[in-house]
Design a protein around this motif. Structure first.
Motif, PDB file in Angstrom:
ATOM      1  N   ALA A 184      -3.731  -2.588  -0.720  1.00  0.00           N
ATOM      2  CA  ALA A 184      -2.355  -2.421  -0.238  1.00  0.00           C
ATOM      3  C   ALA A 184      -2.181  -3.064   1.131  1.00  0.00           C
ATOM      4  O   ALA A 184      -1.152  -3.700   1.408  1.00  0.00           O
ATOM      5  N   LEU A 185      -3.193  -2.928   2.000  1.00  0.00           N
ATOM      6  CA  LEU A 185      -3.119  -3.530   3.329  1.00  0.00           C
ATOM      7  C   LEU A 185      -3.129  -5.053   3.233  1.00  0.00           C
ATOM      8  O   LEU A 185      -2.392  -5.736   3.963  1.00  0.00           O
ATOM      9  N   ALA A 186      -3.944  -5.589   2.333  1.00  0.00           N
ATOM     10  CA  ALA A 186      -3.971  -7.045   2.143  1.00  0.00           C
ATOM     11  C   ALA A 186      -2.615  -7.559   1.668  1.00  0.00           C
ATOM     12  O   ALA A 186      -2.115  -8.587   2.141  1.00  0.00           O
ATOM     13  N   ARG A 187      -2.012  -6.836   0.752  1.00  0.00           N
ATOM     14  CA  ARG A 187      -0.693  -7.235   0.252  1.00  0.00           C
ATOM     15  C   ARG A 187       0.341  -7.176   1.371  1.00  0.00           C
ATOM     16  O   ARG A 187       1.161  -8.085   1.530  1.00  0.00           O
ATOM     17  N   LYS A 188       0.313  -6.111   2.177  1.00  0.00           N
ATOM     18  CA  LYS A 188       1.239  -5.985   3.302  1.00  0.00           C
ATOM     19  C   LYS A 188       1.025  -7.109   4.317  1.00  0.00           C
ATOM     20  O   LYS A 188       1.967  -7.571   4.956  1.00  0.00           O
ATOM     21  N   SER A 189      -0.232  -7.535   4.451  1.00  0.00           N
ATOM     22  CA  SER A 189      -0.533  -8.621   5.384  1.00  0.00           C
ATOM     23  C   SER A 189       0.142  -9.916   4.939  1.00  0.00           C
ATOM     24  O   SER A 189       0.678 -10.667   5.764  1.00  0.00           O
ATOM     25  N   PHE A 190       0.129 -10.179   3.649  1.00  0.00           N
ATOM     26  CA  PHE A 190       0.811 -11.370   3.141  1.00  0.00           C
ATOM     27  C   PHE A 190       2.319 -11.273   3.391  1.00  0.00           C
ATOM     28  O   PHE A 190       2.961 -12.266   3.757  1.00  0.00           O
ATOM     29  N   ILE A 191       2.878 -10.095   3.207  1.00  0.00           N
ATOM     30  CA  ILE A 191       4.307  -9.917   3.468  1.00  0.00           C
ATOM     31  C   ILE A 191       4.611 -10.143   4.950  1.00  0.00           C
ATOM     32  O   ILE A 191       5.563 -10.856   5.301  1.00  0.00           O
ATOM     33  N   ALA A 192       3.790  -9.555   5.823  1.00  0.00           N
ATOM     34  CA  ALA A 192       4.011  -9.698   7.263  1.00  0.00           C
ATOM     35  C   ALA A 192       3.911 -11.156   7.695  1.00  0.00           C
ATOM     36  O   ALA A 192       4.706 -11.632   8.524  1.00  0.00           O
ATOM     37  N   ASN A 193       2.945 -11.873   7.140  1.00  0.00           N
ATOM     38  CA  ASN A 193       2.797 -13.276   7.518  1.00  0.00           C
ATOM     39  C   ASN A 193       3.877 -14.143   6.871  1.00  0.00           C
ATOM     40  O   ASN A 193       4.235 -15.191   7.414  1.00  0.00           O
ATOM     41  N   GLY A 194       4.407 -13.704   5.724  1.00  0.00           N
ATOM     42  CA  GLY A 194       5.548 -14.400   5.144  1.00  0.00           C
ATOM     43  C   GLY A 194       6.766 -14.270   6.047  1.00  0.00           C
ATOM     44  O   GLY A 194       7.494 -15.248   6.281  1.00  0.00           O
TER      45      GLY A 194
ATOM     46  N   VAL B  36       4.575  -6.974  18.453  1.00  0.00           N
ATOM     47  CA  VAL B  36       4.577  -6.307  17.146  1.00  0.00           C
ATOM     48  C   VAL B  36       5.996  -6.244  16.600  1.00  0.00           C
ATOM     49  O   VAL B  36       6.946  -5.962  17.333  1.00  0.00           O
ATOM     50  N   ARG B  37       6.121  -6.507  15.329  1.00  0.00           N
ATOM     51  CA  ARG B  37       7.395  -6.370  14.613  1.00  0.00           C
ATOM     52  C   ARG B  37       7.521  -4.921  14.129  1.00  0.00           C
ATOM     53  O   ARG B  37       6.582  -4.366  13.549  1.00  0.00           O
ATOM     54  N   ARG B  38       8.665  -4.336  14.347  1.00  0.00           N
ATOM     55  CA  ARG B  38       8.856  -2.952  13.921  1.00  0.00           C
ATOM     56  C   ARG B  38       9.013  -2.858  12.409  1.00  0.00           C
ATOM     57  O   ARG B  38       9.491  -3.790  11.770  1.00  0.00           O
ATOM     58  N   ASP B  39       8.655  -1.716  11.870  1.00  0.00           N
ATOM     59  CA  ASP B  39       8.733  -1.510  10.427  1.00  0.00           C
ATOM     60  C   ASP B  39      10.048  -0.873  10.004  1.00  0.00           C
ATOM     61  O   ASP B  39      10.583  -1.161   8.928  1.00  0.00           O
ATOM     62  N   ASP B  40      10.568   0.012  10.847  1.00  0.00           N
ATOM     63  CA  ASP B  40      11.709   0.823  10.422  1.00  0.00           C
ATOM     64  C   ASP B  40      13.031   0.070  10.448  1.00  0.00           C
ATOM     65  O   ASP B  40      13.916   0.321   9.621  1.00  0.00           O
ATOM     66  N   ALA B  41      13.184  -0.856  11.406  1.00  0.00           N
ATOM     67  CA  ALA B  41      14.431  -1.617  11.544  1.00  0.00           C
ATOM     68  C   ALA B  41      14.118  -2.890  12.314  1.00  0.00           C
ATOM     69  O   ALA B  41      13.111  -2.951  13.031  1.00  0.00           O
TER      70      ALA B  41
ATOM     71  N   ILE C 190      -4.873  -5.043  17.217  1.00  0.00           N
ATOM     72  CA  ILE C 190      -4.704  -5.233  15.773  1.00  0.00           C
ATOM     73  C   ILE C 190      -4.455  -3.898  15.087  1.00  0.00           C
ATOM     74  O   ILE C 190      -3.606  -3.783  14.191  1.00  0.00           O
ATOM     75  N   ARG C 191      -5.169  -2.858  15.519  1.00  0.00           N
ATOM     76  CA  ARG C 191      -5.033  -1.551  14.893  1.00  0.00           C
ATOM     77  C   ARG C 191      -3.640  -0.953  15.112  1.00  0.00           C
ATOM     78  O   ARG C 191      -3.237  -0.035  14.398  1.00  0.00           O
ATOM     79  N   ARG C 192      -2.902  -1.488  16.073  1.00  0.00           N
ATOM     80  CA  ARG C 192      -1.537  -1.034  16.301  1.00  0.00           C
ATOM     81  C   ARG C 192      -0.668  -1.336  15.080  1.00  0.00           C
ATOM     82  O   ARG C 192       0.240  -0.575  14.747  1.00  0.00           O
ATOM     83  N   ALA C 193      -0.917  -2.472  14.440  1.00  0.00           N
ATOM     84  CA  ALA C 193      -0.186  -2.877  13.230  1.00  0.00           C
ATOM     85  C   ALA C 193      -1.118  -3.770  12.417  1.00  0.00           C
ATOM     86  O   ALA C 193      -1.005  -4.999  12.459  1.00  0.00           O
ATOM     87  N   PRO C 194      -2.067  -3.191  11.685  1.00  0.00           N
ATOM     88  CA  PRO C 194      -3.117  -3.980  11.022  1.00  0.00           C
ATOM     89  C   PRO C 194      -2.605  -5.039  10.061  1.00  0.00           C
ATOM     90  O   PRO C 194      -3.237  -6.083   9.902  1.00  0.00           O
ATOM     91  N   ASP C 195      -1.463  -4.799   9.433  1.00  0.00           N
ATOM     92  CA  ASP C 195      -0.951  -5.769   8.463  1.00  0.00           C
ATOM     93  C   ASP C 195      -0.414  -7.021   9.140  1.00  0.00           C
ATOM     94  O   ASP C 195      -0.245  -8.057   8.486  1.00  0.00           O
ATOM     95  N   GLN C 196      -0.153  -6.960  10.457  1.00  0.00           N
ATOM     96  CA  GLN C 196       0.479  -8.083  11.141  1.00  0.00           C
ATOM     97  C   GLN C 196      -0.538  -9.041  11.773  1.00  0.00           C
ATOM     98  O   GLN C 196      -0.172  -9.859  12.620  1.00  0.00           O
ATOM     99  N   TYR C 197      -1.771  -8.964  11.356  1.00  0.00           N
ATOM    100  CA  TYR C 197      -2.787  -9.888  11.850  1.00  0.00           C
ATOM    101  C   TYR C 197      -3.027 -10.989  10.823  1.00  0.00           C
ATOM    102  O   TYR C 197      -2.766 -10.824   9.631  1.00  0.00           O
ATOM    103  N   LEU C 198      -3.545 -12.121  11.282  1.00  0.00           N
ATOM    104  CA  LEU C 198      -3.789 -13.264  10.397  1.00  0.00           C
ATOM    105  C   LEU C 198      -5.150 -13.098   9.713  1.00  0.00           C
ATOM    106  O   LEU C 198      -6.128 -13.770  10.053  1.00  0.00           O
ATOM    107  N   TRP C 199      -5.190 -12.215   8.739  1.00  0.00           N
ATOM    108  CA  TRP C 199      -6.445 -11.974   8.021  1.00  0.00           C
ATOM    109  C   TRP C 199      -6.803 -13.117   7.087  1.00  0.00           C
ATOM    110  O   TRP C 199      -7.902 -13.144   6.531  1.00  0.00           O
ATOM    111  N   MET C 200      -5.926 -14.081   6.908  1.00  0.00           N
ATOM    112  CA  MET C 200      -6.201 -15.221   6.025  1.00  0.00           C
ATOM    113  C   MET C 200      -7.222 -16.186   6.623  1.00  0.00           C
ATOM    114  O   MET C 200      -7.706 -17.077   5.932  1.00  0.00           O
TER     115      MET C 200
END
Length: 315
Positions: free
Chosen positions: A83-93, A247-252, A286-296
């Motif tokens: 799920a985190l990997a998928r969210k990472s792709f969304i964040a980088n998109g 960091v990009r916010r999640d809620d709005a 990174i741990r502040r928003a793990p999905d927003q890192y360039l894990w690719m």
């Protein structure tokens, strides 16, 4: 074409790119510009779609992302890692779509949805009078976050030039409108000139740059090749090293920028100790928003043992 592109000097004169060979790139740039004019919520939706498409189609990058997350977050279940990997792709998109905002829109229009934390830490470091090295990372908000930062502070930036000279011209011209100076990644003389003028310089060390001038310091408890240049720069210039992130916010729709106190006892004279501190600092952000890192990125490509086949297999 990539190898040919790398040999070309940086040329930001658009008149040099009139040949039909550059038309596909111009079409891509025009599309980026058009998307940047849309409401931000729609841009984020398009970025999510782009990220999900890449999740399904970019199998090699997906493998790298899943491998990195499995290594760095062993406490998560397999389902949580996926799920985190998928969210990472969304964040980088979304980050890819945000390039248009960073390059073609005035970020001043986003300051009402941006909050800066710890700006006093940066100001205290700059008051030291020997320049500030802004220790950043490759987050999905890379360009837009950097552009937003320049609404609050003056800064120069170091960049790795794009392989495509036209895209590099667009990127460089956009950054020149926001930053004081856009330095090439290996322009250490330019870097020292900026620091001598008591400038702040955006600088990132969190990728695998090969085996030259590195130590293997823990990054999420995995030995990672980490360059020692940060210590050399701080030692020679006397500059302060200030960690920061965005960091990009999640809620709005909205963004947060974080500045932290300058690294203490840095450089220490021990390259491994310094590299460990840097990696730990970036890991914290990174741990502040793990999905927003360039894990690719293949962060653990270079191994302590050159004969080690590594984690990624044949890519």
């Amino acid at each position: 074409m990539k190898k040919q592109y790398r040999k070309l000097p940086r040329n930001t004169d658009y008149s040099a790119y009139r040949h039909p060979r550059w038309w596909p790139t111009w079409i891509g740039v025009a599309l980026m510009w058009a998307v940047a004019q849309l409401p931000i919520r729609l841009q984020w939706w398009l970025g999510k779609v782009a990220g999900l498409l890449a999740w399904h189609l970019a199998r090699s990058r997906r493998h790298i992302t899943e491998t990195n997350i499995r290594l760095c977050f062993p406490e998560l279940t397999s389902a949580q890692q996926s799920a985190l990997a998928r969210k990472s792709f969304i964040a980088n998109g979304i980050g890819l779509v945000e390039l248009g905002l960073a390059w073609f829109r005035n970020p001043a229009g986003l300051t009402d949805i941006t909050t800066v934390h710890g700006l006093e830490h940066f100001e205290q470091a700059l008051a030291h009078g020997k320049g500030v090295l802004l220790l950043g990372g490759h987050y999905s908000t890379l360009d837009l976050g950097g552009s937003l930062v320049t609404e609050y502070i003056a800064a120069d930036v170091m960049q790795r030039d794009h392989n495509n000279p036209l895209m590099n011209a667009v990127m460089t011209r956009a950054r020149e409108r926001r930053y004081g100076t856009v330095l090439a990644a290996k322009d250490l003389r330019g870097l020292f000139r900026s620091l001598k003028k008591n400038h702040a310089v955006w600088y990132a060390t969190d990728q695998d740059y090969g085996r030259k001038d590195i130590v293997f310091a823990p990054f999420f408890n995995i030995p990672a090749g980490t360059i020692t240049a940060t210590s050399r720069i701080a030692e020679r210039s006397g500059c302060k090293v200030v960690p920061f992130s965005h960091v990009r916010r999640d809620d709005a729709p909205g963004y947060d920028i974080f500045f932290h106190p300058a690294l203490e006892n840095f450089p220490s004279g021990d390259d491994l100790q310094d590299a460990t501190l840097i990696n730990r600092t970036i890991e914290h952000e990174i741990r502040r928003a793990p999905d927003q890192y360039l894990w690719m990125h293949r962060r653990f490509k270079t191994r302590p043992d050159p004969d080690d086949p590594g984690f990624y297999g044949r890519q």
